[in-house]
Structure formats: structure tokens, C-alpha cells
Design an enzyme around this catalytic site. Structure first.
Site, PDB file in Angstrom:
ATOM      1  N   TYR A 227      27.910  41.450  43.914  1.00 12.35           N
ATOM      2  CA  TYR A 227      28.135  42.803  43.409  1.00 12.35           C
ATOM      3  C   TYR A 227      28.112  43.810  44.559  1.00 12.35           C
ATOM      4  CZ  TYR A 227      27.382  40.877  38.762  1.00 12.35           C
ATOM      5  OH  TYR A 227      27.496  40.146  37.611  1.00 12.35           O
ATOM      6  N   ASN A 250      35.312  44.193  32.032  1.00  9.55           N
ATOM      7  CA  ASN A 250      36.623  43.588  32.261  1.00  9.55           C
ATOM      8  C   ASN A 250      37.161  43.018  30.948  1.00  9.55           C
ATOM      9  OD1 ASN A 250      38.812  41.981  33.128  1.00  9.55           O
ATOM     10  ND2 ASN A 250      37.450  40.311  33.705  1.00  9.55           N
ATOM     11  N   CYS A 258      36.173  38.230  36.892  1.00  5.20           N
ATOM     12  CA  CYS A 258      34.802  38.727  36.976  1.00  5.20           C
ATOM     13  C   CYS A 258      33.798  37.583  37.066  1.00  5.20           C
ATOM     14  CB  CYS A 258      34.481  39.632  35.792  1.00  5.20           C
ATOM     15  SG  CYS A 258      34.738  38.879  34.176  1.00  5.20           S
ATOM     16  N   GLU A 285      37.546  25.897  39.191  1.00  2.76           N
ATOM     17  CA  GLU A 285      38.237  26.485  40.335  1.00  2.76           C
ATOM     18  C   GLU A 285      37.795  25.837  41.639  1.00  2.76           C
ATOM     19  OE1 GLU A 285      39.133  30.978  38.594  1.00  2.76           O
ATOM     20  OE2 GLU A 285      37.498  30.690  39.995  1.00  2.76           O
TER      21      GLU A 285
END
Length: 294
Positions: A227, A250, A258, A285
């Protein structure tokens, strides 16, 4: 959710590569892996739980995820986010300002990024018609919303329920008219989760929120940022609380990533749609990134 195995007990043919088939299979496989609570499931056991032969299951799973089921389970470890922070921390572009700095920053699925004007946003959606629908995804059920310009809302609903996800998204634009028309959105939703369709999006948010969401698009798949880094990237290093709020608001998970923002300690921290989903997205991912760069 529809069964993977057909009514006569036979498996789909090897060339059955429809997005719906893959989504249901991967969603069930991920649920089984997550339910194991960190205990490794053998390929035979996992395939058996899905009513499939080990060879067919491994072929389909590896095609979609990019790695074998055994390898994928390593990425689901609770320490994976900390490892990403240590090894693959992203240093965001501190010169990032309002407005995208080039098409290279866009998610590779996006055909068009269109931010609603501040005046239109201030009218809270008045005069807009937003289509919505419920869908399956590999990471659980989702509620999607869209305008004629593209997707404007995508929310995971496993924890909140479809009604909770709909209420969360629609509360952002309370004056809009909502119509349930899932077929208008299906290609976009499938594209958002690895399908072949390009995904146009219309971002509906306040200027500060949009600035934060643009910064999130700079975090590559398979990487994470904190953040504090996001706050620094938009030129507001002391605004971490406001940045955290914008990240949580979001409306387009996971297209605006996010889930790639974690605490400085490496903890996953909060995720509006549930930490199991965030962990699965980061694992997916990370696995695909490593497979592509092996």
C-alpha cells in the site's frame, strides 16, 4: 454449479475446450485444493474427487493454469505472498499521474479503458442503464455489470452471496437503472478469466479512486506491491489510508488487480471478496508467470 461428469458417467472429449467446461472444472479443483487446508492432494485423489481420470484432469488443469496440479499447490502455501514481496516486489513508477501513460500499462485483456467524467460520476449513475448477471468463474461465482461501453463491475460472490455482491456494486451508482441481461456480458466475463474475447471496461469512480486504480495496472501479473508503494506511485506517500480505501472500492476484480496489493509485512491483509480468492489469484498468476519464464 453444473457437474463436470456427464450423466452417463463418461468424461468430456479431450477436445472439449469450451470456457464453461474449463471454468467449472478449475473452480471445483481449486475448491478441493483449498478445502485440504494446505495438505497436498495426490493427483489420483484430486482427479477422483472430480470424477475424472488422472491423465485427463492433469491435461486440462495444466492447459489452463500453466503448471501441474502438484506444482500449483506449492503456490497456494500461506507464505507465497511473503515470498513474492521478498523476491518480486514491484517498484511502481513514481511519476505516474492522472491519466494512463500509455497502452503498455493496460491489462493485456483490455480493448478500451474509459473513465467516466467527474460530472457524470457526481450524478450517481442517473440516466445510465447497467446490465448485470451471475456467472461461474475458476475462482468462484461472480456478479458482473456492464454499460454499452464495457464492464463496469465484477465482484466475487462466494462470501457475500450474489445479493451482497449486487448490493455492493449497485450502491456505487444508486441512480442507475439495472436490468438482468447476462448474455450481453458473457463474452466479456469469459475474457476476464482467460477467455479469447477482448474486454472493454468503463471505469466509474471518483478521480482519486481512478488514479489509484491506474497505479494498480502497473503491477505486473505474478508480482505484488505494498500500500505504501501505491501511495508513493501516485505522489501521495502519506495517504496510505485513503489509498487502502480506494483499493477496496475497486469495482473490477480481478481486471484492476487490487489482489496484488499486500501489507508491508507480506500478509495478504484484507480483500473485499475474501482472502481465499486473493490467495488463489496470486497463486494462479505466480504459477503462470514462472511457467512462462522457466
Amino acid at each position: 454449479m453444473e457437474d463436470i461428469v456427464s450423466g452417463n458417467g463418461t468424461e468430456p472429449a479431450d477436445d472439449d475446450t469450451g470456457a464453461g467446461y474449463h471454468y467449472r472444472l478449475i473452480a471445483r479443483a481449486m475448491a478441493e485444493i483449498d478445502t485440504a487446508g494446505g495438505e497436498r492432494l495426490a493427483l489420483d485423489d484430486l482427479a477422483g474427487k472430480l470424477g475424472m481420470s488422472p491423465a485427463h484432469f492433469q491435461r486440462v488443469f495444466s492447459q489452463w493454469v500453466g503448471v501441474s496440479p502438484k506444482r500449483y499447490q506449492q503456490y497456494l502455501a500461506l507464505g507465497h505472498a511473503r515470498q513474492l514481496l521478498a523476491e518480486r516486489k514491484t517498484v511502481l513508477d513514481t511519476a505516474l499521474t492522472a491519466g494512463l501513460s500509455g497502452p503498455g500499462r493496460l491489462h493485456d485483456l483490455f480493448l478500451r479503458w474509459e473513465a467516466m467524467s467527474p460530472g457524470t460520476y457526481a450524478r450517481r449513475g442517473a440516466g445510465m442503464t447497467i446490465a448485470w448477471g451471475q456467472f461461474d468463474s475458476p475462482f468462484g461465482p461472480v456478479v458482473a455489470m456492464g454499460t454499452p461501453h464495457g464492464l463496469c463491475g465484477l465482484a466475487f460472490s462466494a462470501e457475500t452471496g450474489a445479493g451482497g455482491a449486487f448490493a455492493d456494486l449497485s450502491a456505487r451508482w444508486p441512480a442507475a437503472r439495472y436490468v438482468e441481461e447476462p448474455e450481453r456480458l458473457r463474452d466479456w466475463v469469459e475474457g476476464a478469466f482467460g477467455g479469447h474475447a477482448k474486454v472493454p471496461v468503463q471505469v466509474i469512480g471518483a478521480p482519486f479512486q481512478i488514479k489509484v486504480w491506474e497505479a494498480l495496472l502497473s503491477i505486473p501479473s505474478g508480482h505484488v506491491a505494498t500500500y505504501a508503494q501505491v501511495a508513493a506511485a501516485i505522489g501521495k506517500p502519506r495517504a496510505m489510508r485513503a489509498v487502502g480505501s480506494a483499493v477496496g472500492q475497486n469495482p473490477l476484480a480481478p481486471l484492476i488487480p487490487c489482489h496484488r496489493v499486500i501489507a508491508s509485512s507480506g500478509a495478504l491483509a484484507g480483500y473485499r471478496w475474501g482472502l481465499p480468492v486473493k490467495r488463489a489469484l496470486l497463486a494462479w498468476e505466480g504459477a503462470r508467470h514462472d511457467a512462462a519464464h522457466a
